[in-house]
Design an enzyme around this catalytic site. Structure first.
Site, PDB file in Angstrom:
ATOM      1  N   TRP A 173       0.873  -1.185   0.000  1.00  0.00           N
ATOM      2  CA  TRP A 173       0.000   0.000   0.000  1.00  0.00           C
ATOM      3  C   TRP A 173       0.901   1.223   0.000  1.00  0.00           C
ATOM      4  O   TRP A 173       1.834   1.305   0.798  1.00  0.00           O
ATOM      5  CB  TRP A 173      -0.868  -0.046   1.256  1.00  0.00           C
ATOM      6  CG  TRP A 173      -1.833   1.072   1.427  1.00  0.00           C
ATOM      7  CD1 TRP A 173      -2.735   1.509   0.508  1.00  0.00           C
ATOM      8  CD2 TRP A 173      -2.019   1.880   2.586  1.00  0.00           C
ATOM      9  NE1 TRP A 173      -3.476   2.538   1.045  1.00  0.00           N
ATOM     10  CE2 TRP A 173      -3.059   2.784   2.320  1.00  0.00           C
ATOM     11  CE3 TRP A 173      -1.413   1.936   3.850  1.00  0.00           C
ATOM     12  CZ2 TRP A 173      -3.506   3.718   3.237  1.00  0.00           C
ATOM     13  CZ3 TRP A 173      -1.859   2.854   4.766  1.00  0.00           C
ATOM     14  CH2 TRP A 173      -2.891   3.738   4.470  1.00  0.00           C
TER      15      TRP A 173
ATOM     16  N   ASP B 187      -0.673  -4.664   9.864  1.00  0.00           N
ATOM     17  CA  ASP B 187      -1.643  -3.710   9.353  1.00  0.00           C
ATOM     18  C   ASP B 187      -2.900  -4.516   9.022  1.00  0.00           C
ATOM     19  O   ASP B 187      -2.892  -5.344   8.112  1.00  0.00           O
ATOM     20  CB  ASP B 187      -1.084  -3.019   8.101  1.00  0.00           C
ATOM     21  CG  ASP B 187      -2.040  -1.970   7.561  1.00  0.00           C
ATOM     22  OD1 ASP B 187      -3.166  -1.842   8.101  1.00  0.00           O
ATOM     23  OD2 ASP B 187      -1.669  -1.281   6.595  1.00  0.00           O
TER      24      ASP B 187
ATOM     25  N   LYS C   2     -13.331  -0.253   6.278  1.00  0.00           N
ATOM     26  CA  LYS C   2     -13.934  -1.173   5.295  1.00  0.00           C
ATOM     27  C   LYS C   2     -14.971  -2.075   5.954  1.00  0.00           C
ATOM     28  O   LYS C   2     -16.075  -2.236   5.448  1.00  0.00           O
ATOM     29  CB  LYS C   2     -12.873  -2.060   4.645  1.00  0.00           C
ATOM     30  CG  LYS C   2     -11.545  -1.399   4.398  1.00  0.00           C
ATOM     31  CD  LYS C   2     -11.476  -0.669   3.099  1.00  0.00           C
ATOM     32  CE  LYS C   2     -10.256   0.237   3.124  1.00  0.00           C
ATOM     33  NZ  LYS C   2      -9.840   0.750   1.871  1.00  0.00           N
TER      34      LYS C   2
END
Ligand SMILES: Cc1ncc(COP(=O)(O)O)c(C=O)c1O
Length: 464
Positions: A209, A322, A358
């Site tokens: 990312w 993460d 999310k």
């Protein structure tokens, strides 16, 4: 003549591509357009989805006249921090059967011999079990604690392995997963492995990312490296490259690991592969009682009838997980947190940046949590005190609305159940889209192979 602007020399920064793409999409009048920009869930009508459970909880919050807009504590909403960390580590409101905070658990008397001799202390978010003298340790001991109205055997199930290490679990509410990464990075640059860690290598996967690199750089780290992850030829994990990089990394290097649904490759290690990764990241020797030192870790091994291992850490790399997609990747909260829980059960101290953007669809509420697992209760208290200082100079204290939505949902068994259903709806739809896309491409005899579309997981499909 007007003086030149103080800002005349400011260079134009390039746009953040993924947000630029989303803006371009919005403006493009072409009806055939497809949005491949920012990773956010969409319905069949290409609309953002407000989870039904979130709508319900929002109403509940709006009607609660006891709530106000007072500042939250610097570290955030206590109930949120507890439930968020429990979610990552394997304890849920549903499992606890309680509507309130999971911790502190009530200790029933008389307790197992150990608890009656061992100092046990609780705070709103932490359990501390400290065994002061090796003389107190007995073979086949079973630690029990009351967590949900009945005595639980601490070391008998996976969900309790978080406390196996006699450590602490703490949480810091943050502005999304990004905020959790940033607070964690700011802490590590100040306090990890001494007091000046700008030179400690930070390893991020190749690719990763795009914000990982930037967040750690902004915190002051100077040596950001990549570790092998993606094997372009097989469009999958380059496990051997990954393991080699772990083996060759300087001791105490920090590794940023994607807990699940790796961004951008959608390729995760299997549980067996995670085990290999963990075994390289922490090399331990079994010890005799006599040779204990302050780095010794007492790990109860549930698969060996509650016997314990005494180990001395001989080599260590710090895992910074993460976790932006728990539940969203596979539809299963436990499966998507498997790697984190495994590392905890193996006695790692670690950080885990959690995002609720999310899995709750709360993108613009900025809800995140930095879960800290430490080996010693004293350390945790000091770590959180330093994190409080960092938060104070960063956003001072976090916003309440998103954290209230998450805490209310996770702490109520019915809402929790409804939420898991909503998460599964999203995950299943993504899985269906993947298989339909692959089927269509193959039916059209599109050149190339398309199995990676269904083999990868989460929102991203990486073609290399
Ligand atoms: C791997 C990864 N980490 C962190 C984040 C950031 O999450 P948040 O929007 O909660 O800051 C994302 C979002 O896309 C992500 O993919």
């Amino acid at each position: 003549m007007a003086p030149p602007s103080m800002f005349a020399e400011v260079p134009q920064a390039p746009p953040v591509l993924v947000f630029k793409l989303t803006a371009d999409f919005r403006e493009d009048p072409d009806p055939r357009k497809v949005n491949l920009g920012v990773g956010a869930y969409r319905t069949d009508d290409s609309q953002p989805w407000v989870l039904p459970v979130v709508r319900k909880v929002e109403q509940k919050i709006a009607n609660d006249s006891n709530l106000n807009h007072e500042y939250l504590p610097i570290l955030g909403l206590s109930e949120f921090r507890t439930h968020a960390s429990c979610l990552a580590l394997g304890m849920t409101a549903q499992q606890s059967g309680r509507s309130g905070s999971l911790w502190p658990p009530k200790v029933q008397e008389p307790l197992d011999w150990m608890l009656s001799e061992v100092p046990v202390s609780f705070t709103s978010t932490n359990i501390c079990l400290r065994i002061p003298k090796p003389a107190l340790w007995k073979e086949n001991a079973v630690l029990q604690i009351d967590v949900n109205g009945k005595l639980e055997t601490l070391f008998s199930g996976f969900c309790w392995r978080a406390v196996l290490i006699l450590g602490w679990v703490g949480g810091v509410q943050s502005l999304g997963g990004t905020g959790a990464l940033r607070i964690g990075a700011e802490f590590l640059v100040r306090w990890y492995n001494g007091t000046n860690n700008k030179d400690t290598p930070i390893y991020v996967s190749s690719p990763t990312w795009e914000n990982h690199n930037a967040v750690f750089t902004a915190a002051g780290f100077k040596d950001i490296r990549t570790y092998h992850y993606w094997d372009a030829a097989k469009r999958g994990l380059d496990l051997q490259g990954f393991l080699n990089d772990l083996e060759n990394a300087p001791e105490f290097s920090i590794f940023v690991l994607h807990a699940c649904a790796h961004n951008p490759t959608g390729t995760d290690p299997t549980p067996e592969q995670w085990k290999e990764i963990a075994s390289v990241m922490k090399v331990t020797n079994c010890l005799s009682r006599a040779s204990l030192n302050k780095y010794s870790v007492l790990t109860f091994n549930v698969f060996r009838s509650h016997t314990y291992l005494l180990e001395n850490i001989a080599g260590f790399l710090f895992p910074f997980f993460d976790s932006a997609y728990q539940g969203f990747a596979s539809g299963n909260l436990e499966k998507d947190a498997w790697a984190i829980r495994y590392f905890v059960s193996e006695g790692f101290e670690l950080f885990c940046a959690q995002s609720f953007s999310k899995n709750f669809g709360l993108y613009n509420e900025r809800v995140g949590n930095l879960t800290v697992v430490a080996k010693e209760p004293d350390s945790m208290q000091r770590v959180l005190s330093q994190m409080e200082k960092i938060v104070r100079i960063t956003w001072s204290n976090p916003p309440a609305q998103g954290a209230r939505i998450v805490a209310t949902t996770l702490s109520n068994p019915e809402l929790f159940k409804e939420w898991t259903g909503n998460v599964k709806t999203m995950a299943d739809r993504i899985l269906t889209m993947r298989s339909e896309l692959r089927a269509r491409l193959e039916a059209l005899k599109t050149p190339g192979t398309w199995n990676h579309i269904t083999e990868q997981i989460g929102m991203f499909s990486f073609t290399g």
